[in-house]
Design a protein around this motif. Structure first.
Motif, PDB file in Angstrom:
ATOM      1  N   TYR A 173      14.896   2.087  10.555  1.00 55.58           N
ATOM      2  CA  TYR A 173      13.532   2.440  10.145  1.00 55.58           C
ATOM      3  C   TYR A 173      13.397   2.608   8.634  1.00 55.58           C
ATOM      4  CZ  TYR A 173      11.762   3.311  14.884  1.00 55.58           C
ATOM      5  OH  TYR A 173      11.331   3.173  16.184  1.00 55.58           O
ATOM      6  N   VAL A 174      14.509   2.864   7.947  1.00 56.09           N
ATOM      7  CA  VAL A 174      14.445   3.180   6.516  1.00 56.09           C
ATOM      8  C   VAL A 174      13.763   2.090   5.694  1.00 56.09           C
ATOM      9  CG1 VAL A 174      15.864   3.519   4.457  1.00 56.09           C
ATOM     10  CG2 VAL A 174      16.323   4.853   6.523  1.00 56.09           C
ATOM     11  N   PRO A 175      14.172   0.823   5.794  1.00 53.90           N
ATOM     12  CA  PRO A 175      13.518  -0.192   4.957  1.00 53.90           C
ATOM     13  C   PRO A 175      12.051  -0.380   5.286  1.00 53.90           C
ATOM     14  CG  PRO A 175      14.998  -1.226   6.532  1.00 53.90           C
ATOM     15  CD  PRO A 175      15.269   0.245   6.603  1.00 53.90           C
ATOM     16  N   ARG A 176      11.674  -0.180   6.569  1.00 53.80           N
ATOM     17  CA  ARG A 176      10.268  -0.340   6.954  1.00 53.80           C
ATOM     18  C   ARG A 176       9.378   0.656   6.205  1.00 53.80           C
ATOM     19  NH1 ARG A 176       8.511   0.459  13.178  1.00 53.80           N
ATOM     20  NH2 ARG A 176      10.149  -1.117  13.375  1.00 53.80           N
ATOM     21  N   PHE A 177       9.825   1.915   6.167  1.00 55.59           N
ATOM     22  CA  PHE A 177       8.996   2.920   5.517  1.00 55.59           C
ATOM     23  C   PHE A 177       9.154   2.912   4.004  1.00 55.59           C
ATOM     24  CE2 PHE A 177       9.190   4.648   9.886  1.00 55.59           C
ATOM     25  CZ  PHE A 177       7.830   4.607  10.143  1.00 55.59           C
ATOM     26  N   ALA A 178      10.281   2.416   3.510  1.00 54.18           N
ATOM     27  CA  ALA A 178      10.409   2.218   2.067  1.00 54.18           C
ATOM     28  C   ALA A 178       9.374   1.204   1.596  1.00 54.18           C
ATOM     29  CB  ALA A 178      11.820   1.758   1.718  1.00 54.18           C
ATOM     30  N   ASP A 179       9.188   0.152   2.368  1.00 57.96           N
ATOM     31  CA  ASP A 179       8.154  -0.831   2.049  1.00 57.96           C
ATOM     32  C   ASP A 179       6.762  -0.213   2.140  1.00 57.96           C
ATOM     33  OD1 ASP A 179      10.034  -2.769   1.644  1.00 57.96           O
ATOM     34  OD2 ASP A 179       9.662  -3.862   3.505  1.00 57.96           O
ATOM     35  N   GLU A 180       6.525   0.548   3.217  1.00 54.89           N
ATOM     36  CA  GLU A 180       5.200   1.119   3.431  1.00 54.89           C
ATOM     37  C   GLU A 180       4.786   2.034   2.288  1.00 54.89           C
ATOM     38  OE1 GLU A 180       3.228   4.327   6.515  1.00 54.89           O
ATOM     39  OE2 GLU A 180       4.456   2.713   7.368  1.00 54.89           O
ATOM     40  N   ALA A 191       0.825  -1.207   0.000  1.00 53.98           N
ATOM     41  CA  ALA A 191       0.000   0.000   0.000  1.00 53.98           C
ATOM     42  C   ALA A 191       0.850   1.243   0.000  1.00 53.98           C
ATOM     43  CB  ALA A 191      -0.889  -0.004   1.241  1.00 53.98           C
ATOM     44  N   CYS A 192       0.461   2.254  -0.796  1.00 56.67           N
ATOM     45  CA  CYS A 192       1.153   3.530  -0.833  1.00 56.67           C
ATOM     46  C   CYS A 192       0.729   4.371   0.357  1.00 56.67           C
ATOM     47  CB  CYS A 192       0.829   4.290  -2.123  1.00 56.67           C
ATOM     48  SG  CYS A 192       1.470   3.491  -3.605  1.00 56.67           S
ATOM     49  N   GLY A 193       1.656   5.186   0.902  1.00 57.11           N
ATOM     50  CA  GLY A 193       1.325   6.095   1.990  1.00 57.11           C
ATOM     51  C   GLY A 193       0.541   7.273   1.478  1.00 57.11           C
ATOM     52  N   ASP A 194      -0.246   7.885   2.363  1.00 56.76           N
ATOM     53  CA  ASP A 194      -1.016   9.060   1.999  1.00 56.76           C
ATOM     54  C   ASP A 194      -0.115  10.276   1.938  1.00 56.76           C
ATOM     55  OD1 ASP A 194      -3.322   7.629   1.930  1.00 56.76           O
ATOM     56  OD2 ASP A 194      -3.865   8.062   4.018  1.00 56.76           O
ATOM     57  N   SER A 195      -0.477  11.230   1.100  1.00 60.22           N
ATOM     58  CA  SER A 195       0.224  12.498   1.003  1.00 60.22           C
ATOM     59  C   SER A 195      -0.130  13.369   2.194  1.00 60.22           C
ATOM     60  CB  SER A 195      -0.249  13.234  -0.224  1.00 60.22           C
ATOM     61  OG  SER A 195       0.682  13.404  -1.167  1.00 60.22           O
ATOM     62  N   SER A 196       0.772  14.312   2.523  1.00 59.76           N
ATOM     63  CA  SER A 196       0.435  15.328   3.512  1.00 59.76           C
ATOM     64  C   SER A 196      -0.703  16.176   2.983  1.00 59.76           C
ATOM     65  CB  SER A 196       1.663  16.211   3.774  1.00 59.76           C
ATOM     66  OG  SER A 196       1.290  17.353   4.488  1.00 59.76           O
ATOM     67  N   SER A 197      -1.472  16.738   3.912  1.00 61.97           N
ATOM     68  CA  SER A 197      -2.618  17.538   3.509  1.00 61.97           C
ATOM     69  C   SER A 197      -2.205  18.792   2.766  1.00 61.97           C
ATOM     70  CB  SER A 197      -3.439  17.937   4.744  1.00 61.97           C
ATOM     71  OG  SER A 197      -2.644  18.676   5.642  1.00 61.97           O
ATOM     72  N   THR A 198      -0.899  19.171   2.819  1.00 59.29           N
ATOM     73  CA  THR A 198      -0.459  20.361   2.116  1.00 59.29           C
ATOM     74  C   THR A 198       0.101  20.048   0.734  1.00 59.29           C
ATOM     75  OG1 THR A 198       1.679  20.179   3.206  1.00 59.29           O
ATOM     76  CG2 THR A 198       0.066  21.636   4.218  1.00 59.29           C
ATOM     77  N   GLY A 199       0.111  18.789   0.325  1.00 56.28           N
ATOM     78  CA  GLY A 199       0.676  18.414  -0.959  1.00 56.28           C
ATOM     79  C   GLY A 199      -0.309  18.603  -2.096  1.00 56.28           C
ATOM     80  N   THR A 200       0.240  18.858  -3.301  1.00 54.56           N
ATOM     81  CA  THR A 200      -0.595  18.998  -4.483  1.00 54.56           C
ATOM     82  C   THR A 200       0.099  18.381  -5.674  1.00 54.56           C
ATOM     83  OG1 THR A 200       0.392  21.134  -5.065  1.00 54.56           O
ATOM     84  CG2 THR A 200      -1.565  21.187  -3.664  1.00 54.56           C
TER      85      THR A 200
END
Length: 349
Positions: free
Chosen positions: A60-67, A23-32
């Motif tokens: 933590y890097v590989p964990r969030f790369a996967d996320e 699953a892809c992570g959500d964008s910050s609410s300020t992103g466009t």
């Protein structure tokens, strides 16, 4: 082929493996903006391997790369050497990096490399440190002036506004070392003028801090406070020196030296629980990795962000040569050291 790094063993990520769909992570609410498509390659340089804080960040890097379903290139490690960082970045560019995450320890010497990357339209996310010059897409960092202010307030209160304190300053070539040192000095000067500060430049090196502590204690055995700007490199040598002088005693003992640190690593938490140190400011190693990778992927995909509150409890500010997401960094004492929300209590679980 899509790659992400295997979990780190200490400091390095040595191999890559094929990923399935995640699953892809959500964008910050300020992103466009941003176009859909294949995930671009992201390069990352780890700044050093001699700090428990940075080794935690690396895990933590590989964990969030996967996320975030990131096509992560095999990370490099510049070992606190700006020349190695420049060489590592050049290699990433030649291998097709579309965005780069780095943590330059010398924040002045990286400017020309940032200018080159800007000319090639390769966005940069800087973690924990903010380059003095050169364009960055985003800095992922906490308010480092607040670190110095919190340390000052804690020690000033514990010492009743009187006494002597030794400060292990980080490298003053780094914005972090300057921010923490300047804020600590300013707070002490204006709020606790009865406290004498011995400022000891260390270049973020534990042996230099230990040598300074040995010397100052010999000259001033009545030192009653220590401010360590980086527990990841200063904690172990500091405790060794104090133990050798029979000064590693609980807070109830009149000989106790009050210690406040910066980092929030598990080792500091254990030292707080045992009464060896008294407090630390928890730098969010987990959030540094999470949001650095988030912004790097967003930048490579053409997304943009604006100053203002985010959807993850922080604030993005304009720092002149880019934007900075200022993440929260709480003070940790014996009262809240067991808080399960602190990353230092989560890592390894």
């Amino acid at each position: 082929m899509r790659h992400t790094a295997k979990s780190l063993a200490g400091i390095a990520i040595a191999a890559t493996l094929a990923l399935g769909t995640v699953a892809c992570g959500d964008s910050s609410s300020t992103g466009t903006g941003g176009d859909a498509g294949a995930s671009p390659q992201i390069g990352i340089d780890l700044p050093r391997a001699d700090s428990d804080f940075w080794n935690s960040y690396a895990r933590y890097v590989p964990r969030f790369a996967d996320e975030y379903d990131i096509d992560l290139m095999s990370p490099t490690n510049s070992q606190n050497d700006v020349a190695k960082l420049v060489a590592n970045v050049q290699a990433m560019v030649s291998q097709g990096a579309r965005a780069i995450v780095m943590a330059p320890q010398d924040t002045g010497a990286i400017a020309s490399t940032l200018t080159t990357l800007e000319s090639k339209k390769i966005p940069v996310v800087s973690v924990d440190t903010r380059p003095d010059k050169g364009r960055v897409f985003m800095v992922v960092r906490a308010d480092n002036r607040a670190y110095g202010q919190k340390a000052c307030a804690f020690l000033g209160e514990k010492l009743g506004g009187q006494g002597k304190v030794i400060e292990f300053q980080g490298s003053l070539s780094s914005i972090n070392g300057r921010d923490r040192s300047e804020a600590f000095a300013e707070c002490m000067r204006t709020t606790f003028p009865g406290i004498t500060i011995f400022e000891e430049p260390t270049d973020w090196e534990g042996p230099k801090a230990a040598a300074a502590l040995q010397t100052r204690l010999a000259q001033h055995p009545d030192i009653r406070g220590i401010y360590m700007q980086a527990g990841g490199v200063f904690l172990a040598p500091t405790l060794q020196v104090l133990k050798s002088k029979n000064l590693l005693v609980p807070p109830t003992d009149p000989k106790h030296i009050f210690i406040v640190s910066n980092d929030g690593i598990p080792q500091e938490f254990e030292a707080i629980r045992s009464g060896e140190i008294d407090a630390t400011v928890s730098q969010p190693a987990d959030l540094y990795a999470k949001w650095a990778l988030h912004y790097a992927k967003a930048a490579a995909e053409g997304k943009t962000f604006q100053p203002g509150p985010t959807d993850h409890g922080s604030t993005i500010i304009d720092v002149g040569n880019g934007l900075e997401d200022q993440l929260p960094a709480p003070l940790v004492t014996k009262e809240n050291v067991d808080d399960p929300a602190l990353w230092g209590n989560q890592i390894g679980k």
